[in-house]
Write a protein that holds these residues in place. Structure first.
Motif, PDB file in Angstrom:
ATOM      1  N   ARG A  14       0.799  -1.231   0.000  1.00 57.14           N
ATOM      2  CA  ARG A  14       0.000   0.000   0.000  1.00 57.14           C
ATOM      3  C   ARG A  14       0.830   1.279   0.000  1.00 57.14           C
ATOM      4  NH1 ARG A  14      -3.156  -4.020   1.843  1.00 57.14           N
ATOM      5  NH2 ARG A  14      -5.390  -3.708   2.102  1.00 57.14           N
ATOM      6  N   ALA A  15       2.019   1.227  -0.569  1.00 59.05           N
ATOM      7  CA  ALA A  15       2.834   2.443  -0.636  1.00 59.05           C
ATOM      8  C   ALA A  15       2.233   3.424  -1.639  1.00 59.05           C
ATOM      9  CB  ALA A  15       4.255   2.088  -1.057  1.00 59.05           C
ATOM     10  N   CYS A  16       2.587   4.704  -1.488  1.00 56.67           N
ATOM     11  CA  CYS A  16       2.134   5.712  -2.444  1.00 56.67           C
ATOM     12  C   CYS A  16       2.690   5.377  -3.831  1.00 56.67           C
ATOM     13  CB  CYS A  16       2.635   7.103  -2.066  1.00 56.67           C
ATOM     14  SG  CYS A  16       2.365   7.582  -0.357  1.00 56.67           S
ATOM     15  N   GLY A  17       2.044   5.835  -4.877  1.00 62.65           N
ATOM     16  CA  GLY A  17       2.570   5.653  -6.227  1.00 62.65           C
ATOM     17  C   GLY A  17       3.897   6.384  -6.362  1.00 62.65           C
ATOM     18  N   GLY A  18       4.915   5.687  -6.854  1.00 65.22           N
ATOM     19  CA  GLY A  18       6.233   6.308  -7.011  1.00 65.22           C
ATOM     20  C   GLY A  18       7.046   6.319  -5.735  1.00 65.22           C
ATOM     21  N   CYS A  19       6.727   5.413  -4.795  1.00 69.47           N
ATOM     22  CA  CYS A  19       7.390   5.393  -3.484  1.00 69.47           C
ATOM     23  C   CYS A  19       8.851   4.946  -3.586  1.00 69.47           C
ATOM     24  CB  CYS A  19       6.634   4.458  -2.553  1.00 69.47           C
ATOM     25  SG  CYS A  19       7.431   4.204  -0.963  1.00 69.47           S
ATOM     26  N   ALA A  22       9.548   1.774  -1.285  1.00 67.51           N
ATOM     27  CA  ALA A  22       9.008   0.534  -1.855  1.00 67.51           C
ATOM     28  C   ALA A  22       9.985  -0.023  -2.878  1.00 67.51           C
ATOM     29  CB  ALA A  22       7.657   0.793  -2.515  1.00 67.51           C
ATOM     30  N   LEU A  23      10.536   0.878  -3.686  1.00 63.37           N
ATOM     31  CA  LEU A  23      11.525   0.437  -4.674  1.00 63.37           C
ATOM     32  C   LEU A  23      12.774  -0.082  -3.968  1.00 63.37           C
ATOM     33  CD1 LEU A  23      12.551   0.125  -7.522  1.00 63.37           C
ATOM     34  CD2 LEU A  23      13.064   2.558  -7.585  1.00 63.37           C
ATOM     35  N   GLY A 215       5.342  11.829  -7.806  1.00 57.40           N
ATOM     36  CA  GLY A 215       5.863  10.471  -7.689  1.00 57.40           C
ATOM     37  C   GLY A 215       6.627   9.974  -8.908  1.00 57.40           C
ATOM     38  N   ALA A 216       6.386  10.580 -10.055  1.00 57.99           N
ATOM     39  CA  ALA A 216       7.108  10.173 -11.268  1.00 57.99           C
ATOM     40  C   ALA A 216       8.565  10.619 -11.224  1.00 57.99           C
ATOM     41  CB  ALA A 216       6.420  10.756 -12.500  1.00 57.99           C
ATOM     42  N   LYS A 217       8.880  11.554 -10.295  1.00 57.95           N
ATOM     43  CA  LYS A 217      10.216  12.163 -10.271  1.00 57.95           C
ATOM     44  C   LYS A 217      11.142  11.524  -9.232  1.00 57.95           C
ATOM     45  CE  LYS A 217       8.931  15.741 -12.946  1.00 57.95           C
ATOM     46  NZ  LYS A 217       9.369  15.863 -14.322  1.00 57.95           N
ATOM     47  N   THR A 218      10.721  10.422  -8.624  1.00 59.88           N
ATOM     48  CA  THR A 218      11.494   9.841  -7.525  1.00 59.88           C
ATOM     49  C   THR A 218      12.957   9.588  -7.883  1.00 59.88           C
ATOM     50  OG1 THR A 218       9.475   8.828  -6.707  1.00 59.88           O
ATOM     51  CG2 THR A 218      11.524   7.928  -5.870  1.00 59.88           C
ATOM     52  N   MET A 219      13.177   8.982  -9.044  1.00 58.88           N
ATOM     53  CA  MET A 219      14.557   8.697  -9.461  1.00 58.88           C
ATOM     54  C   MET A 219      15.312   9.984  -9.749  1.00 58.88           C
ATOM     55  SD  MET A 219      14.702   5.278  -9.757  1.00 58.88           S
ATOM     56  CE  MET A 219      15.778   4.673 -11.013  1.00 58.88           C
TER      57      MET A 219
END
Lengths: 297, 86
Positions: A14-19, A22-23, A215-219
């Protein structure tokens, strides 16, 4: 080419999208493999991966309390050693559990020299309870317990140097990594697990919710942290730095601007004095670890 | 479901929780542009992108939360986020 190694961290958590964490969890387990016992402390990863009666983990996994993951791991390691078994014991804990609440147990486990790998996924605050500052929160970050406002520019203390503290315990292998560089990170996980004795790995895991970015910018944020010098990827063997990721360093401004937690430094007008202080932290890191690429003449 | 001293669960049964329902944007892959580098499969926090028989990525939309990390990191710009139509 896809990485063929099997997954031990399952979909449906249940992590946020783009966590970022979690990765981190997924990559750690991919590198650690099947023969692993995971010990977790309380934290975001524990909560989003194991809401009872569900679990995202496919290896043995145990959670006891916030502060005692290192002690639980010590016990498991001693027991499997007595039984002549060969599972690897890996602690996966957040920065709150590592930098603040669990230090006593971690110090004890490292002093006793248990053959465990302690991995801290560092998202730089207590995210699961609503973004409170921890010892890992960087200088001037706004959190709910270090809010920026009229009389404050956010967190007033710099980030604690946890790798140095554990290296001082005589740990044979201490390293930092980032989810922005998955291959490097998985290599370090493998190395830590296969090194005898207590090893420490600190993984930078950007938190889109807590830091305030898409969340798309995590990396991208993870890479920006390294390029600014505010996060350094290094390896330390027997207390000596043996490998450092070199970068063409850029000013810290863009990294800060891309996150809500530092937004107050630029609004209503840029607080140049504070930004200079953060730049000084990056400069000091670069000097300490020698991260800058020096152009050849 | 009895609660004893500890709680235990079947390994990996988080799969019962279909997180795909969280999604507002859906990643759509263009195999013409894809060079099969595997970046998207490696970095998906949901572990929901796998390799198909020809080596192209395929998404398990039951779990994809639509975060867009794969789209952002794809070196060939072969993934596009499209709004979900209900």
């Amino acid at each position: 080419m896809a990485d063929e190694r099997p997954e031990f961290f399952e979909s449906g958590h249940r992590a946020c999208g783009g966590c970022g964490p979690a990765l981190a969890g997924r990559l750690i387990m991919k590198a650690a493999g099947e023969n692993t016992i995971v010990v977790a402390s309380t934290g975001c990863m524990e909560v989003f991966s194991t809401p009872y009666p569900e679990t995202a983990w496919k290896t043995p996994w145990i959670h006891s309390l916030f502060q005692n993951a290192a002690a639980v791991a010590s016990g498991i390691e001693s027991s499997i050693k007595m039984q002549g078994r060969d599972e690897k014991v890996v602690v996966i804990a957040g920065d709150g559990a590592t930098f603040d609440i669990g230090v006593l147990c971690i110090s004890g486990a490292f002093e006793r020299g248990h053959d465990i790998t302690y991995i801290c996924y560092d998202n730089e605050a207590y995210m699961n309870t609503g973004i409170q500052r921890s010892g890992a929160t960087p200088y001037d970050a706004s959190t709910t317990t270090s809010p920026a406002g009229k009389n404050s520019t956010g967190n007033s203390r710099p980030k604690k140097d946890m790798p140095a503290i554990l290296a001082a315990h005589g740990a044979p292998y201490v390293a930092t990594a980032s989810i922005a560089y998955p291959t490097d990170m998985m290599k370090k996980v493998e190395k830590a697990i296969n090194t005898k004795g207590p090893c420490y790995l600190q993984v930078h895991a950007p938190c889109c919710t807590g830091w305030g970015f898409d969340g798309a910018k995590t990396m991208e944020i993870g890479k920006a942290a390294i390029n600014s010098g505010l996060w350094v990827n290094f390896e330390m063997e027997e207390g000596t730095v043996t490998k450092v990721k070199k970068v063409k360093r850029v000013p810290v401004d863009d990294y800060l601007k891309s996150q809500k937690r530092f937004r107050h430094l630029f609004k209503p007008e840029p607080k140049t004095e504070e930004i200079a202080k953060i730049q000084a932290i990056a400069d000091k890191n670069a000097e300490k670890y020698g991260t800058d690429i020096v152009p050849k003449n | 479901m009895a609660l004893n001293v500890g709680c235990s669960a079947r390994p990996g049964n988080a799969r019962d929780n279909k997180t795909g329902s969280w999604r507002t944007f859906r990643p759509v892959f263009d195999n013409e542009k894809c060079n099969k580098c595997g970046t998207c499969m490696m970095i998906c926090p949901e572990v929901c992108i796998s390799e198909d028989e020809e080596g192209y990525p395929q998404v398990d939309y039951e779990f994809c939360k639509g975060c867009g990390l794969c789209t952002e990191e794809c070196p060939k710009d072969a993934i596009e986020m499209k709004k979900e139509e209900k």
